[in-house]
Design an enzyme around this catalytic site. Structure first.
Site, PDB file in Angstrom:
ATOM      1  N   CYS A 358       0.814  -1.221   0.000  1.00  0.00           N
ATOM      2  CA  CYS A 358       0.000   0.000   0.000  1.00  0.00           C
ATOM      3  C   CYS A 358       0.848   1.272   0.000  1.00  0.00           C
ATOM      4  CB  CYS A 358      -0.908   0.042   1.232  1.00  0.00           C
ATOM      5  SG  CYS A 358      -1.849  -1.436   1.526  1.00  0.00           S
TER       6      CYS A 358
HETATM    7  O1  KQY Z   1      -4.290  -0.320   2.246  1.00  0.00           O
HETATM    8  C1  KQY Z   1      -4.210   0.703   1.652  1.00  0.00           C
HETATM    9  N1  KQY Z   1      -3.994   0.679   0.349  1.00  0.00           N
HETATM   10  C2  KQY Z   1      -4.399   1.996   2.287  1.00  0.00           C
HETATM   11  C3  KQY Z   1      -4.773   1.917   3.686  1.00  0.00           C
HETATM   12  C4  KQY Z   1      -5.276   3.230   4.134  1.00  0.00           C
HETATM   13  C5  KQY Z   1      -5.462   3.310   5.564  1.00  0.00           C
HETATM   14  C6  KQY Z   1      -5.766   4.682   6.011  1.00  0.00           C
HETATM   15  N2  KQY Z   1      -5.784   4.751   7.431  1.00  0.00           N
END
Ligand code: KQY
Length: 368
Positions: A358
């Site tokens: 992420c």
């Molecule tokens: O997992 C993701 N691609 C982003 C996670 C975002 C979490 C925001 N608190």
């Protein structure tokens, strides 16, 4: 000035490469948001530095940082990491960075999606996301990449996985959620994916990882390791809420064929044995803004080993100090015989709500 191409990738013969194809580089965003990175982000900055240092040894590494954090990032990172001043709301480069597509002749272009903090007014995770929504275009302009502008279509990079050979996999839980594109039917969403990612087939898994605040992004539950081969987050514990979610994905994958007519090789990757939950100490380290989703003590985080990142020559794998850590290493060693697996302790990232995949976004190498 940013050059917007008045067409679509599919029409122009562009496709989204698999992450395992050769990269020019990787984009990350320096951690700063107090509602994501506890205690001033001290440990998050250390682990982001570790990851960028590893990736930067094998490809170009861009670290985007706000004006306020620029010097800290510059001082902590090795010289070979390029630190770029770009304002942002948080550090999820997978979701706020551009998605890149490539043509037969090796030209690379970027896509800008609308970003609305994983659900906008409906169930978004923070109240203001305008800086994040500008990150992709700003990067493309600074580095002279031509841009396909998919706005107002809402999408995050974490919600798609491409094999580079015509197949894209997504989850229904995320792409059909009311906070993304509620006026579009499933068919219309699928058509958009085909237009922008240049793929021929979209496979829909029903669900992702239990309690994933992104509405269950695909990149936490499944990843391509090469065309026709995937790893799937799994548990053998029928009482665990993840069991039915993973089982429903497995059932779809067992019957489906990809765009080239191949059945999938599915490698199961056990989730951490002990659920990863927010501690009192962690809860006390957050500073939430008004309108931001808050964490609770005991809340189960969406911890999954599938959220790894494939860079040139290496794969960076999250670890949770759990008895299943080593099993995950072994699954990836089998899936990637030509790459070194780099396990990195990632609790300081998962408390922010995501993991290594992420916070990274690949830029394909140009040329054939
Ligand atoms: O997992 C993701 N691609 C982003 C996670 C975002 C979490 C925001 N608190």
């Amino acid at each position: 000035m940013l050059k917007i191409i008045d067409s679509t990738p599919a029409v122009d013969g562009f496709r989204m490469p698999g992450e395992f194809e050769k990269h020019h580089g990787t984009i990350m965003v320096w951690p700063e948001r107090p509602g994501s990175w506890i205690y001033g982000g001290k440990k998050a900055k250390e682990v982001f530095t570790k990851i960028a240092t590893e990736i930067g040894k094998t490809e170009k590494m861009y670290m985007l940082a706000s004006k306020k954090e620029y010097n800290t990032a510059r001082n902590m990172l090795p010289d070979y990491v390029e630190v770029v001043e770009i304002e942002n709301d948080d550090s999820w480069a997978r979701d706020t960075g551009p998605t890149f597509v490539k043509s037969e002749d090796g030209t690379v272009r970027g896509i800008n999606w609308t970003f609305n903090a994983w659900g906008g007014e409906f169930d978004g995770l923070y109240a203001s996301w305008d800086k994040d929504d500008r990150v992709a275009k700003t990067f493309l302009e600074l580095y002279d990449y031509e841009c396909y502008d998919a706005a107002p279509f809402v999408l995050e990079g974490g919600s798609i996985h491409s094999d580079g050979e015509g197949t894209v996999i997504v989850t229904e839980a995320c792409l059909l959620s009311k906070g993304r594109n509620p006026k579009l039917s499933k068919e219309a969403i699928e058509a958009k994916l085909k237009e922008y990612l240049g793929c021929e087939k979209v496979i829909w898994l029903p669900r992702g990882i239990y309690n994933d605040e992104t509405n269950e992004h695909i990149d936490n539950v499944l990843a391509f390791t090469r065309p026709g081969e995937v790893v799937l987050a799994w548990t053998n514990d029928k009482k665990d809420p993840q069991y039915e979610l993973s089982k429903s994905a497995y059932d779809v994958l067992s019957k489906e064929k990809d765009a080239k007519g191949r059945s999938f090789v599915v490698r199961k990757m056990l989730i951490p044995k002990k659920p990863v939950c927010i501690t009192e100490h962690e809860k006390a380290g957050f500073l939430f803004e008004e309108g931001e989703d808050e964490r609770e003590v005991g809340e189960r985080l969406a911890a999954s080993y599938v959220n790894f990142y494939i860079a040139n020559d290496i794969v960076i794998l999250p670890q949770f100090d759990d008895e299943n850590d080593l099993l995950a290493v072994k699954v990836l060693e089998e899936a990637f015989p030509d790459r070194r697996i780099v396990p990195i302790y990632a609790r300081d990232i998962i408390v922010g709500g995501g993991n290594i995949h992420c916070i990274t976004q690949q830029i394909p190498a140009s040329g054939k």
